[in-house]
Design an enzyme around this catalytic site. Structure first.
Site, PDB file in Angstrom:
ATOM      1  N   ALA A  87       8.697  11.901  72.918  1.00 27.19           N
ATOM      2  CA  ALA A  87       7.377  12.532  72.943  1.00 27.19           C
ATOM      3  C   ALA A  87       6.314  11.462  72.735  1.00 27.19           C
ATOM      4  O   ALA A  87       6.589  10.377  72.221  1.00 27.19           O
ATOM      5  CB  ALA A  87       7.258  13.580  71.826  1.00 27.19           C
ATOM      6  N   SER A  89       3.551  10.919  70.224  1.00 26.41           N
ATOM      7  CA  SER A  89       3.612  11.509  68.884  1.00 26.41           C
ATOM      8  C   SER A  89       2.368  11.282  68.009  1.00 26.41           C
ATOM      9  O   SER A  89       2.336  11.761  66.879  1.00 26.41           O
ATOM     10  CB  SER A  89       4.838  10.949  68.149  1.00 26.41           C
ATOM     11  N   THR A 133       7.424  19.806  65.279  1.00 24.61           N
ATOM     12  CA  THR A 133       6.564  19.443  64.146  1.00 24.61           C
ATOM     13  C   THR A 133       5.948  20.673  63.474  1.00 24.61           C
ATOM     14  O   THR A 133       5.753  21.707  64.121  1.00 24.61           O
ATOM     15  CB  THR A 133       5.432  18.518  64.653  1.00 24.61           C
ATOM     16  N   ASP A 134       5.608  20.524  62.212  1.00 24.76           N
ATOM     17  CA  ASP A 134       4.909  21.614  61.504  1.00 24.76           C
ATOM     18  C   ASP A 134       3.470  21.762  61.987  1.00 24.76           C
ATOM     19  O   ASP A 134       2.809  22.749  61.690  1.00 24.76           O
ATOM     20  CB  ASP A 134       4.936  21.384  59.980  1.00 24.76           C
ATOM     21  N   GLU A 135       2.982  20.766  62.732  1.00 23.22           N
ATOM     22  CA  GLU A 135       1.572  20.801  63.147  1.00 23.22           C
ATOM     23  C   GLU A 135       1.291  21.949  64.114  1.00 23.22           C
ATOM     24  O   GLU A 135       0.141  22.329  64.311  1.00 23.22           O
ATOM     25  CB  GLU A 135       1.157  19.440  63.720  1.00 23.22           C
ATOM     26  N   TYR A 158      -2.116  16.950  70.555  1.00 23.69           N
ATOM     27  CA  TYR A 158      -0.702  16.680  70.247  1.00 23.69           C
ATOM     28  C   TYR A 158       0.011  17.962  69.848  1.00 23.69           C
ATOM     29  O   TYR A 158       1.047  18.329  70.411  1.00 23.69           O
ATOM     30  CB  TYR A 158      -0.594  15.637  69.118  1.00 23.69           C
ATOM     31  N   ALA A 160      -0.873  21.024  70.280  1.00 27.04           N
ATOM     32  CA  ALA A 160      -0.859  22.018  71.365  1.00 27.04           C
ATOM     33  C   ALA A 160       0.279  21.709  72.343  1.00 27.04           C
ATOM     34  O   ALA A 160       0.955  22.624  72.828  1.00 27.04           O
ATOM     35  CB  ALA A 160      -2.203  22.022  72.087  1.00 27.04           C
ATOM     36  N   LYS A 162       3.102  20.126  71.634  1.00 27.04           N
ATOM     37  CA  LYS A 162       4.393  20.422  70.974  1.00 27.04           C
ATOM     38  C   LYS A 162       4.596  21.937  70.879  1.00 27.04           C
ATOM     39  O   LYS A 162       5.720  22.432  71.040  1.00 27.04           O
ATOM     40  CB  LYS A 162       4.461  19.795  69.578  1.00 27.04           C
ATOM     41  N   ARG A 222      -0.793  16.044  53.289  1.00 26.46           N
ATOM     42  CA  ARG A 222       0.412  16.099  54.110  1.00 26.46           C
ATOM     43  C   ARG A 222       1.617  16.229  53.179  1.00 26.46           C
ATOM     44  O   ARG A 222       1.576  15.808  52.025  1.00 26.46           O
ATOM     45  CB  ARG A 222       0.549  14.820  54.953  1.00 26.46           C
ATOM     46  N   ASP A 288     -14.433  10.750  60.159  1.00 23.37           N
ATOM     47  CA  ASP A 288     -13.260  11.626  60.151  1.00 23.37           C
ATOM     48  C   ASP A 288     -12.677  11.785  61.556  1.00 23.37           C
ATOM     49  O   ASP A 288     -13.399  11.664  62.550  1.00 23.37           O
ATOM     50  CB  ASP A 288     -13.654  13.010  59.601  1.00 23.37           C
ATOM     51  N   PRO A 290     -11.682  13.843  64.665  1.00 23.65           N
ATOM     52  CA  PRO A 290     -12.181  15.138  65.148  1.00 23.65           C
ATOM     53  C   PRO A 290     -11.115  16.229  64.975  1.00 23.65           C
ATOM     54  O   PRO A 290      -9.950  16.011  65.309  1.00 23.65           O
ATOM     55  CB  PRO A 290     -12.439  14.897  66.646  1.00 23.65           C
TER      56      PRO A 290
HETATM   57  P1  NAD Z   1       7.759   7.823  68.149  1.00 26.87           P
HETATM   58  O1  NAD Z   1       6.432   7.812  68.820  1.00 26.87           O
HETATM   59  O2  NAD Z   1       8.070   6.801  67.116  1.00 26.87           O
HETATM   60  O3  NAD Z   1       8.915   7.712  69.254  1.00 26.87           O
HETATM   61  C1  NAD Z   1       8.864   8.389  70.466  1.00 26.87           C
HETATM   62  C2  NAD Z   1       9.929   7.797  71.382  1.00 26.87           C
HETATM   63  O4  NAD Z   1       9.913   8.526  72.618  1.00 26.87           O
HETATM   64  C3  NAD Z   1       9.675   6.322  71.746  1.00 26.87           C
HETATM   65  O5  NAD Z   1      10.873   5.583  71.633  1.00 26.87           O
HETATM   66  C4  NAD Z   1       9.203   6.375  73.185  1.00 26.87           C
HETATM   67  O6  NAD Z   1       9.545   5.210  73.932  1.00 26.87           O
HETATM   68  C5  NAD Z   1       9.951   7.605  73.701  1.00 26.87           C
HETATM   69  N1  NAD Z   1       9.284   8.220  74.849  1.00 26.87           N
HETATM   70  C6  NAD Z   1       7.970   8.561  74.953  1.00 26.87           C
HETATM   71  N2  NAD Z   1       7.734   9.081  76.176  1.00 26.87           N
HETATM   72  C7  NAD Z   1       8.920   9.089  76.839  1.00 26.87           C
HETATM   73  C8  NAD Z   1       9.330   9.522  78.123  1.00 26.87           C
HETATM   74  N3  NAD Z   1       8.444  10.045  78.995  1.00 26.87           N
HETATM   75  N4  NAD Z   1      10.619   9.408  78.469  1.00 26.87           N
HETATM   76  C9  NAD Z   1      11.525   8.869  77.605  1.00 26.87           C
HETATM   77  N5  NAD Z   1      11.195   8.427  76.383  1.00 26.87           N
HETATM   78  C10 NAD Z   1       9.910   8.538  76.001  1.00 26.87           C
HETATM   79  O7  NAD Z   1       7.919   9.292  67.585  1.00 26.87           O
HETATM   80  P2  NAD Z   1       8.634   9.804  66.255  1.00 26.87           P
HETATM   81  O8  NAD Z   1       7.671   9.761  65.143  1.00 26.87           O
HETATM   82  O9  NAD Z   1       9.954   9.139  66.119  1.00 26.87           O
HETATM   83  O10 NAD Z   1       8.841  11.347  66.623  1.00 26.87           O
HETATM   84  C11 NAD Z   1       9.998  11.767  67.343  1.00 26.87           C
HETATM   85  C12 NAD Z   1       9.914  13.258  67.577  1.00 26.87           C
HETATM   86  O11 NAD Z   1       9.835  13.939  66.334  1.00 26.87           O
HETATM   87  C13 NAD Z   1       8.697  13.699  68.385  1.00 26.87           C
HETATM   88  O12 NAD Z   1       9.088  14.710  69.271  1.00 26.87           O
HETATM   89  C14 NAD Z   1       7.732  14.217  67.335  1.00 26.87           C
HETATM   90  O13 NAD Z   1       6.896  15.220  67.874  1.00 26.87           O
HETATM   91  C15 NAD Z   1       8.695  14.780  66.324  1.00 26.87           C
HETATM   92  N6  NAD Z   1       8.216  14.801  64.924  1.00 26.87           N
HETATM   93  C16 NAD Z   1       7.705  13.673  64.353  1.00 26.87           C
HETATM   94  C17 NAD Z   1       7.294  13.693  63.025  1.00 26.87           C
HETATM   95  C18 NAD Z   1       6.761  12.457  62.342  1.00 26.87           C
HETATM   96  O14 NAD Z   1       6.288  12.537  61.212  1.00 26.87           O
HETATM   97  N7  NAD Z   1       6.831  11.284  62.943  1.00 26.87           N
HETATM   98  C19 NAD Z   1       7.395  14.874  62.283  1.00 26.87           C
HETATM   99  C20 NAD Z   1       7.927  16.022  62.897  1.00 26.87           C
HETATM  100  C21 NAD Z   1       8.346  15.956  64.225  1.00 26.87           C
HETATM  101  P1  TYD Z   2      -0.791  10.290  60.654  1.00 25.31           P
HETATM  102  O1  TYD Z   2       0.155   9.302  60.068  1.00 25.31           O
HETATM  103  O2  TYD Z   2      -1.517   9.937  61.923  1.00 25.31           O
HETATM  104  O3  TYD Z   2       0.006  11.665  60.814  1.00 25.31           O
HETATM  105  P2  TYD Z   2      -0.542  13.142  61.226  1.00 25.31           P
HETATM  106  O4  TYD Z   2      -1.929  13.038  61.703  1.00 25.31           O
HETATM  107  O5  TYD Z   2       0.402  13.520  62.326  1.00 25.31           O
HETATM  108  O6  TYD Z   2      -0.386  13.978  59.999  1.00 25.31           O
HETATM  109  O7  TYD Z   2      -1.902  10.633  59.575  1.00 25.31           O
HETATM  110  C1  TYD Z   2      -1.547  11.138  58.295  1.00 25.31           C
HETATM  111  C2  TYD Z   2      -2.838  11.450  57.558  1.00 25.31           C
HETATM  112  O8  TYD Z   2      -3.544  10.224  57.301  1.00 25.31           O
HETATM  113  C3  TYD Z   2      -3.798  12.318  58.373  1.00 25.31           C
HETATM  114  O9  TYD Z   2      -4.469  13.212  57.487  1.00 25.31           O
HETATM  115  C4  TYD Z   2      -4.795  11.333  58.945  1.00 25.31           C
HETATM  116  C5  TYD Z   2      -4.849  10.245  57.899  1.00 25.31           C
HETATM  117  N1  TYD Z   2      -5.117   8.863  58.409  1.00 25.31           N
HETATM  118  C6  TYD Z   2      -6.136   8.096  57.836  1.00 25.31           C
HETATM  119  O10 TYD Z   2      -6.835   8.543  56.901  1.00 25.31           O
HETATM  120  N2  TYD Z   2      -6.330   6.827  58.309  1.00 25.31           N
HETATM  121  C7  TYD Z   2      -5.592   6.304  59.331  1.00 25.31           C
HETATM  122  O11 TYD Z   2      -5.838   5.146  59.731  1.00 25.31           O
HETATM  123  C8  TYD Z   2      -4.546   7.102  59.893  1.00 25.31           C
HETATM  124  C9  TYD Z   2      -3.686   6.575  61.003  1.00 25.31           C
HETATM  125  C10 TYD Z   2      -4.333   8.383  59.389  1.00 25.31           C
END
Ligand code: NAD
Ligand code: TYD
Length: 351
Positions: A87, A89, A133-135, A158, A160, A162, A222, A288, A290
């Site tokens: 995804a 992300s 995601t919980d988002e 993002y 929307a 997911k 968070r 902030d 948006p």
């Molecule tokens: P990330 O951005 O670190 O990794 C995404 C991976 O997907 C990358 O390796 C990228 O190369 C690959 N990718 C992107 N587009 C692609 C495509 N078109 N085809 C093939 N590969 C592609 O993301 P992450 O933080 O590891 O998140 C992984 C999943 O977990 C996502 O679906 C995200 O929505 C979900 N998720 C993430 C979190 C979080 O806190 N990071 C929390 C809940 C759910």
């Molecule tokens: P992030 O790691 O982007 O995760 P998500 O937006 O998916 O929850 O951000 C975590 C929190 O930190 C979010 O409330 C936005 C805030 N944030 C900052 O305050 N400064 C930053 O530079 C970034 C990347 C995030």
């Protein structure tokens, strides 16, 4: 024993690389893990160096939207189940370029669902597992938590995208009888997270004496979960969960952003031998985000009672492990931040 093939998408990213490592090592005799990843800016094969030569692991560079490639993989490797993580992300990037999120997160998911629908005809224990995601649930006020039954109310491009992909997964199970599972997890942290996300970005900037950008008043909340606990939850849901169900995964670990930034400043200062308070001076409150969601908090009672999962890593331990990993992984950091990320960083933080 004949190994079953599991297609993991996005396995070179943050969570995906931990998941691939866990499955390849734990299930050497049971599963053949095929990792399909496009290697966008967020994907990095360095994340999987330690397992790249395992017999039950194969990496394929490619796009989940590539219909021909995805179908070929299903046929050639007789894919039994899919764990779909690939995804776009990052919320801030989705504000800049929503279309990229629609194509990868929605069309990409549909491409995989279509391949599963086409190839899984006679076997009743194939599973399409969507890592979400919980988002998708939107933003909370000061009280309450997201339940599996909470209405979807995504507020960023993002979330929307997911939410839409979750809906398609459910539609394919309802309309076509595909076995599916969805888990909606809170914010993850840990090693190998791309340094555009809050925790690694702040650690990296502290080390480099750069300003620490805190959005708005820093009081957005968070619910943080150590990445390996997320991976263990996915493993347990896949093996013990019910088809066509949703499971919320969270750490019962809510923090305001500013509290986390303070913790990181103090931990890194101590580890680098800087005098107390040095890095807190780098904190800068910036404009902030948006539509910034105020608070996320997950109720994982269903996962705990039905599956027996519990988070194992408390925040202090997880944060310390994470800080240590980043301090010892300066080459990795330079590598992943040297390309496209420099332009992104300038545009996001230095204009
Ligand atoms: P990330 O951005 O670190 O990794 C995404 C991976 O997907 C990358 O390796 C990228 O190369 C690959 N990718 C992107 N587009 C692609 C495509 N078109 N085809 C093939 N590969 C592609 O993301 P992450 O933080 O590891 O998140 C992984 C999943 O977990 C996502 O679906 C995200 O929505 C979900 N998720 C993430 C979190 C979080 O806190 N990071 C929390 C809940 C759910
Ligand atoms: P992030 O790691 O982007 O995760 P998500 O937006 O998916 O929850 O951000 C975590 C929190 O930190 C979010 O409330 C936005 C805030 N944030 C900052 O305050 N400064 C930053 O530079 C970034 C990347 C995030």
């Amino acid at each position: 024993m004949n190994k079953k093939s599991i297609l993991v998408t996005g396995g070179a990213g943050f969570i995906g690389s931990h998941l691939v490592r866990h499955f390849v090592k734990k299930y050497q005799d049971k599963y053949y893990i095929i990792n399909l990843d496009k290697l966008t800016y967020a994907g990095n094969l360095e994340n999987l160096k330690d397992i790249e030569n395992y017999d039950n692991y194969k990496f394929i560079k490619g796009d989940i939207k590539d219909i021909e490639l995805v179908n070929t993989i299903f046929e050639k490797y007789n894919i039994h189940s899919v764990i779909h993580l690939a995804a776009e992300s990052h919320v801030d990037r989705s504000i800049e370029n929503p279309l990229e999120f629609v194509t990868t997160n929605i069309i990409g998911t549909l491409t995989l669902l279509n391949a599963a629908k086409k190839h899984w005809k006679n076997d009743d224990d194939n599973v399409f597992y969507h890592v979400s995601t919980d988002e998708v649930y939107g933003s909370l006020g000061e009280t309450g938590k997201f339940l599996e039954t909470t209405s979807y109310d995504p507020r960023s491009p993002y979330s929307a995208s997911k939410a839409s992909s979750d809906h398609f997964v459910r539609a394919y199970s309802h309309t076509f009888g595909l076995n599916t599972m969805i888990s909606n997890c809170s914010n993850n942290y840990g090693p190998y997270q791309f340094p555009e996300k809050l925790i690694p970005l702040i650690i990296n900037n502290i080390v480099n004496n750069k300003t620490l950008p805190v959005y708005g008043d820093g009081k957005n909340i968070r619910d943080w979960l150590y990445v390996e606990d997320h991976v263990k939850a996915i493993d347990q849901i896949l093996h013990k969960g019910k088809y066509n169900e949703t499971y919320n995964i969270g750490g019962d670990n809510e923090w305001m952003n500013i509290e986390i930034v303070h913790k990181l400043c103090d931990t890194v200062d101590e580890k680098l031998g800087r005098s107390p308070g040095t890095s807190r001076k780098l904190i800068t409150f910036v404009k902030d985000r948006p539509g910034h969601d105020r608070r996320y908090a997950i109720d994982s009672a269903k996962l705990k009672s039905e599956i027996g999962w519990l988070p194992e890593t408390d925040f202090a331990t997880g944060l310390e492990k994470t800080v240590d990993w980043y301090l010892n992984s300066q080459d990795w950091l330079e590598n992943v931040t040297s390309g496209e990320y420099l332009n992104y960083y300038k545009k996001q933080y230095e204009q």
